[in-house]
Design a protein around this motif. Structure first.
Motif, PDB file in Angstrom:
ATOM      1  N   ASN A 205     -84.645  95.933 -54.552  1.00 56.89           N
ATOM      2  CA  ASN A 205     -84.081  95.032 -53.532  1.00 56.89           C
ATOM      3  C   ASN A 205     -85.005  93.877 -53.153  1.00 56.89           C
ATOM      4  N   LYS A 206     -86.171  93.774 -53.772  1.00 64.23           N
ATOM      5  CA  LYS A 206     -87.100  92.701 -53.431  1.00 64.23           C
ATOM      6  C   LYS A 206     -87.655  92.054 -54.700  1.00 64.23           C
ATOM      7  N   GLY A 207     -87.891  90.737 -54.594  1.00 68.12           N
ATOM      8  CA  GLY A 207     -88.457  90.007 -55.719  1.00 68.12           C
ATOM      9  C   GLY A 207     -87.375  89.478 -56.648  1.00 68.12           C
ATOM     10  N   GLN A 208     -87.826  88.988 -57.792  1.00 68.13           N
ATOM     11  CA  GLN A 208     -86.911  88.371 -58.749  1.00 68.13           C
ATOM     12  C   GLN A 208     -87.239  88.874 -60.153  1.00 68.13           C
ATOM     13  N   VAL A 209     -86.213  88.990 -60.972  1.00 66.72           N
ATOM     14  CA  VAL A 209     -86.363  89.385 -62.372  1.00 66.72           C
ATOM     15  C   VAL A 209     -85.910  88.221 -63.243  1.00 66.72           C
ATOM     16  N   TYR A 210     -86.677  87.942 -64.291  1.00 66.66           N
ATOM     17  CA  TYR A 210     -86.352  86.862 -65.220  1.00 66.66           C
ATOM     18  C   TYR A 210     -86.163  87.477 -66.608  1.00 66.66           C
ATOM     19  N   MET A 211     -84.936  87.436 -67.102  1.00 68.06           N
ATOM     20  CA  MET A 211     -84.630  87.927 -68.441  1.00 68.06           C
ATOM     21  C   MET A 211     -84.346  86.738 -69.354  1.00 68.06           C
ATOM     22  N   THR A 212     -84.806  86.836 -70.608  1.00 70.90           N
ATOM     23  CA  THR A 212     -84.593  85.731 -71.527  1.00 70.90           C
ATOM     24  C   THR A 212     -84.274  86.261 -72.910  1.00 70.90           C
ATOM     25  N   THR A 213     -83.597  85.437 -73.709  1.00 63.23           N
ATOM     26  CA  THR A 213     -83.304  85.773 -75.100  1.00 63.23           C
ATOM     27  C   THR A 213     -83.247  84.493 -75.919  1.00 63.23           C
ATOM     28  N   LYS A 214     -83.624  84.616 -77.159  1.00 68.00           N
ATOM     29  CA  LYS A 214     -83.518  83.495 -78.098  1.00 68.00           C
ATOM     30  C   LYS A 214     -82.651  83.865 -79.299  1.00 68.00           C
ATOM     31  N   ARG A 215     -82.017  85.058 -79.276  1.00 66.90           N
ATOM     32  CA  ARG A 215     -81.259  85.554 -80.423  1.00 66.90           C
ATOM     33  C   ARG A 215     -79.897  86.091 -79.984  1.00 66.90           C
ATOM     34  N   ASP A 216     -78.959  86.099 -80.936  1.00 70.04           N
ATOM     35  CA  ASP A 216     -77.637  86.633 -80.654  1.00 70.04           C
ATOM     36  C   ASP A 216     -77.581  88.116 -81.021  1.00 70.04           C
ATOM     37  N   ALA A 217     -76.393  88.698 -80.938  1.00 70.39           N
ATOM     38  CA  ALA A 217     -76.243  90.129 -81.173  1.00 70.39           C
ATOM     39  C   ALA A 217     -76.592  90.532 -82.598  1.00 70.39           C
ATOM     40  N   ASP A 218     -76.527  89.593 -83.539  1.00 68.34           N
ATOM     41  CA  ASP A 218     -76.886  89.877 -84.930  1.00 68.34           C
ATOM     42  C   ASP A 218     -78.360  89.640 -85.213  1.00 68.34           C
ATOM     43  N   GLY A 219     -79.111  89.246 -84.198  1.00 70.52           N
ATOM     44  CA  GLY A 219     -80.533  88.986 -84.384  1.00 70.52           C
ATOM     45  C   GLY A 219     -80.852  87.594 -84.864  1.00 70.52           C
ATOM     46  N   ASN A 220     -79.838  86.736 -84.975  1.00 71.28           N
ATOM     47  CA  ASN A 220     -80.065  85.361 -85.428  1.00 71.28           C
ATOM     48  C   ASN A 220     -80.473  84.476 -84.255  1.00 71.28           C
ATOM     49  N   LEU A 221     -81.337  83.510 -84.512  1.00 67.61           N
ATOM     50  CA  LEU A 221     -81.715  82.555 -83.485  1.00 67.61           C
ATOM     51  C   LEU A 221     -80.482  81.783 -83.028  1.00 67.61           C
ATOM     52  N   ILE A 222     -80.328  81.628 -81.727  1.00 70.00           N
ATOM     53  CA  ILE A 222     -79.179  80.912 -81.187  1.00 70.00           C
ATOM     54  C   ILE A 222     -79.298  79.417 -81.501  1.00 70.00           C
ATOM     55  N   ARG A 223     -78.170  78.776 -81.688  1.00 69.41           N
ATOM     56  CA  ARG A 223     -78.131  77.398 -82.150  1.00 69.41           C
ATOM     57  C   ARG A 223     -77.304  76.532 -81.208  1.00 69.41           C
ATOM     58  N   ALA A 224     -77.611  75.233 -81.214  1.00 71.02           N
ATOM     59  CA  ALA A 224     -76.893  74.301 -80.351  1.00 71.02           C
ATOM     60  C   ALA A 224     -75.542  73.907 -80.917  1.00 71.02           C
ATOM     61  N   ASP A 225     -75.314  74.151 -82.198  1.00 72.85           N
ATOM     62  CA  ASP A 225     -74.052  73.725 -82.810  1.00 72.85           C
ATOM     63  C   ASP A 225     -73.041  74.864 -82.917  1.00 72.85           C
ATOM     64  N   ARG A 226     -73.280  75.965 -82.201  1.00 68.38           N
ATOM     65  CA  ARG A 226     -72.337  77.080 -82.177  1.00 68.38           C
ATOM     66  C   ARG A 226     -72.043  77.451 -80.724  1.00 68.38           C
ATOM     67  N   THR A 227     -70.865  77.974 -80.504  1.00 74.88           N
ATOM     68  CA  THR A 227     -70.472  78.398 -79.156  1.00 74.88           C
ATOM     69  C   THR A 227     -70.615  79.912 -79.057  1.00 74.88           C
ATOM     70  N   TYR A 228     -71.242  80.350 -77.960  1.00 70.35           N
ATOM     71  CA  TYR A 228     -71.540  81.767 -77.752  1.00 70.35           C
ATOM     72  C   TYR A 228     -70.881  82.267 -76.467  1.00 70.35           C
ATOM     73  N   ARG A 229     -70.576  83.560 -76.469  1.00 68.76           N
ATOM     74  CA  ARG A 229     -70.014  84.237 -75.300  1.00 68.76           C
ATOM     75  C   ARG A 229     -71.010  85.277 -74.808  1.00 68.76           C
ATOM     76  N   LEU A 230     -71.230  85.303 -73.504  1.00 69.57           N
ATOM     77  CA  LEU A 230     -72.039  86.346 -72.867  1.00 69.57           C
ATOM     78  C   LEU A 230     -71.132  87.116 -71.924  1.00 69.57           C
ATOM     79  N   HIS A 231     -70.896  88.362 -72.236  1.00 65.74           N
ATOM     80  CA  HIS A 231     -70.074  89.213 -71.375  1.00 65.74           C
ATOM     81  C   HIS A 231     -70.995  89.918 -70.379  1.00 65.74           C
ATOM     82  N   VAL A 232     -70.852  89.592 -69.110  1.00 67.90           N
ATOM     83  CA  VAL A 232     -71.666  90.181 -68.054  1.00 67.90           C
ATOM     84  C   VAL A 232     -70.860  91.320 -67.422  1.00 67.90           C
TER      85      VAL A 232
END
Length: 472
Positions: A344-371
């Motif tokens: 209940n205190k502080g902040q968490v920072y999560m990051t990713t540079k890859r998609d579900a297949d392990g490939n680096l994410i790209r600017a020329d593709r559209t991605y979905r993140l299901h939260v």
């Protein structure tokens, strides 16, 4: 001719290396080979120095650019970063809460300040970006406000024993105060500003000069090329050499960077420094994209906890060199609430540079993140888009903060019937998902921070997990 791992290093021998041909004559490198080896020695040291000084340069660049952009040049000048353009200059700034901050030198003596009560989070940091103290909810004032005094590395703390103030020692002469106001109510912001006072020892308490509404594009990304080393030489000239830095200081002395000496590299040094800055940055970026010191937070995903090192940036046996470089290459600042959040205190920072297949994410593709539903936060969450090139907030031509940052307090977001939500990033929005989408452009590669403010138990015991991005 032989390869280094096959060489005997005796007699007359020719050795082919990645940086040129080395010739030995009766065990000795020839003069030409000695010059080649020493140049390579300096080149390797320059690249490693870039990595070593990454946190220091993040502090120095922000200070210098804030002074140039906002006119924050005195102790009482505090910049209020609120608009998209103001925040886009900061490395991976959060875009959901305003920042208030300033830099100060303790060369002329201690600094005292009265910190206001209210829903804030921040800290006093030294120039290696280590928190000397948290402020606000995760600080010793607990969000109730209090009096502080900041003293330098070798200052005597005893005069403040009975002052009633919280004594904070900075390990560097230069340090900074930065905090965020977590409540969006404008009255809360005004209350915080009204309650803040700052002054130097021996002077009268004074209200801060809050610099607001500048709304100008700027950049706190450390410079590339020779300018990086010019800026480094400048800040090193303002600080005493720490015991832990003596080895790296010996390495950069042959490159023309030494305390008390003007920075005036010759042509040889200049070329090595320019190459070293480029290679060092690429090494830092590779470690950021493919960290060898860490594992994904949620098994089976590519999500990493951005902070995975200690507040001190070292253990009993080593400096957490790669760990801190990974964070401070792409971001700026640290606090106990960020490094060691609790339920209940502080902040968490999560990051990713890859998609579900392990490939680096790209600017020329559209991605979905299901939260999934049941987000483990007491306060709110946000997903913010950053450029891999600048590590600052992504510039996709948008003028509103929600163009590059979506959060749970955003009334335009559309949730699913089960309270989960689908967010999209890419050059085009899926039909009907425009309000849940952030645009990418060209070949400007991106990454995100998923922030959890006030993480609940489900985050810590991992009974809730964030899945990877998938392509649409």
């Amino acid at each position: 001719m032989t390869q280094p791992h096959e060489a005997s290093l005796t007699g007359d021998e020719t050795i082919e290396t990645s940086f040129g041909t080395i010739r030995l004559e009766q065990n000795y490198p020839t003069d030409e080979s000695s010059a080649l080896l020493l140049n390579e020695l300096d080149a390797q040291r320059a690249a490693q120095a870039y990595v070593w000084f990454t946190p220091l340069m993040g502090s120095a660049t922000w200070r210098d650019q804030a002074a140039a952009t906002f006119g924050a040049t005195s102790l009482s000048d505090f910049v209020v970063y609120q608009t998209l353009r103001e925040k886009r200059g900061i490395l991976t700034a959060n875009l959901t809460t305003p920042y208030i901050g300033n830099f100060m030198s303790l060369a002329e003596g201690p600094v005292l300040f009265d910190y206001p009560a209210g829903p804030t989070a921040g800290g006093v940091l030294d120039f290696w970006q280590r928190p000397a103290t948290d402020l606000g909810q995760t600080g010793p004032d607990g969000g109730n406000g209090g009096g502080y005094v900041v003293i330098g590395p070798d200052a005597d703390a005893s005069p403040y024993d009975d002052s009633g103030r919280i004594v904070v020692r900075s390990a560097t002469v230069n340090c900074w105060i930065l905090f965020r106001v977590l409540d969006q109510d404008p009255k809360v912001m005004e209350s915080v500003k009204d309650g803040f006072r700052i002054w130097r020892e021996g002077q009268e308490a004074a209200s801060a000069n809050f610099i607001e509404n500048v709304d100008r594009e700027w950049s706190a990304t450390p410079a590339r090329g020779l300018r990086y080393w010019e800026d480094l030489a400048n800040v090193l000239g303002q600080e005493p050499v720490r015991e832990i830095d003596k080895g790296i200081m010996a390495m950069i002395a042959p490159l023309g960077i030494a305390p008390g000496q003007p920075f005036a590299p010759d042509d040889r040094q200049r070329l090595i420094l320019e190459n070293g800055a480029a290679i060092g940055e690429l090494m830092a970026r590779a470690n950021q994209v493919s960290p060898r010191h860490d594992a994904p937070y949620w098994p089976g995903t590519n999500w990493f906890k951005s902070f995975d090192f200690s507040l001190e940036q070292e253990t009993d046996t080593s400096v957490q060199l790669d760990e801190r470089a990974t964070w401070f290459y792409e971001a700026v600042g640290s606090s106990k609430g960020m490094v060691e959040p609790t339920v209940n205190k502080g902040q968490v920072y999560m990051t990713t540079k890859r998609d579900a297949d392990g490939n680096l994410i790209r600017a020329d593709r559209t991605y979905r993140l299901h939260v999934p539903a049941g987000m483990p936060v007491k306060q709110f969450w946000s997903l913010t888009l950053y450029s891999e090139a600048t590590r600052r907030a992504y510039d996709n031509g948008g003028t509103a903060i929600r163009d590059i940052s979506l959060d749970s307090r955003d009334e335009e977001l559309v949730f699913n019937t089960d309270d989960s939500i689908d967010l999209y990033i890419g050059p085009t929005a899926p039909e009907g998902a425009e309000t849940n989408w952030m645009k990418t452009t060209g070949d400007d590669g991106w990454f995100v921070y998923f922030r959890l403010y006030g993480p609940t138990q489900e985050y810590f015991d991992k009974t809730w997990a964030l899945p990877d991005f998938t392509t649409t």
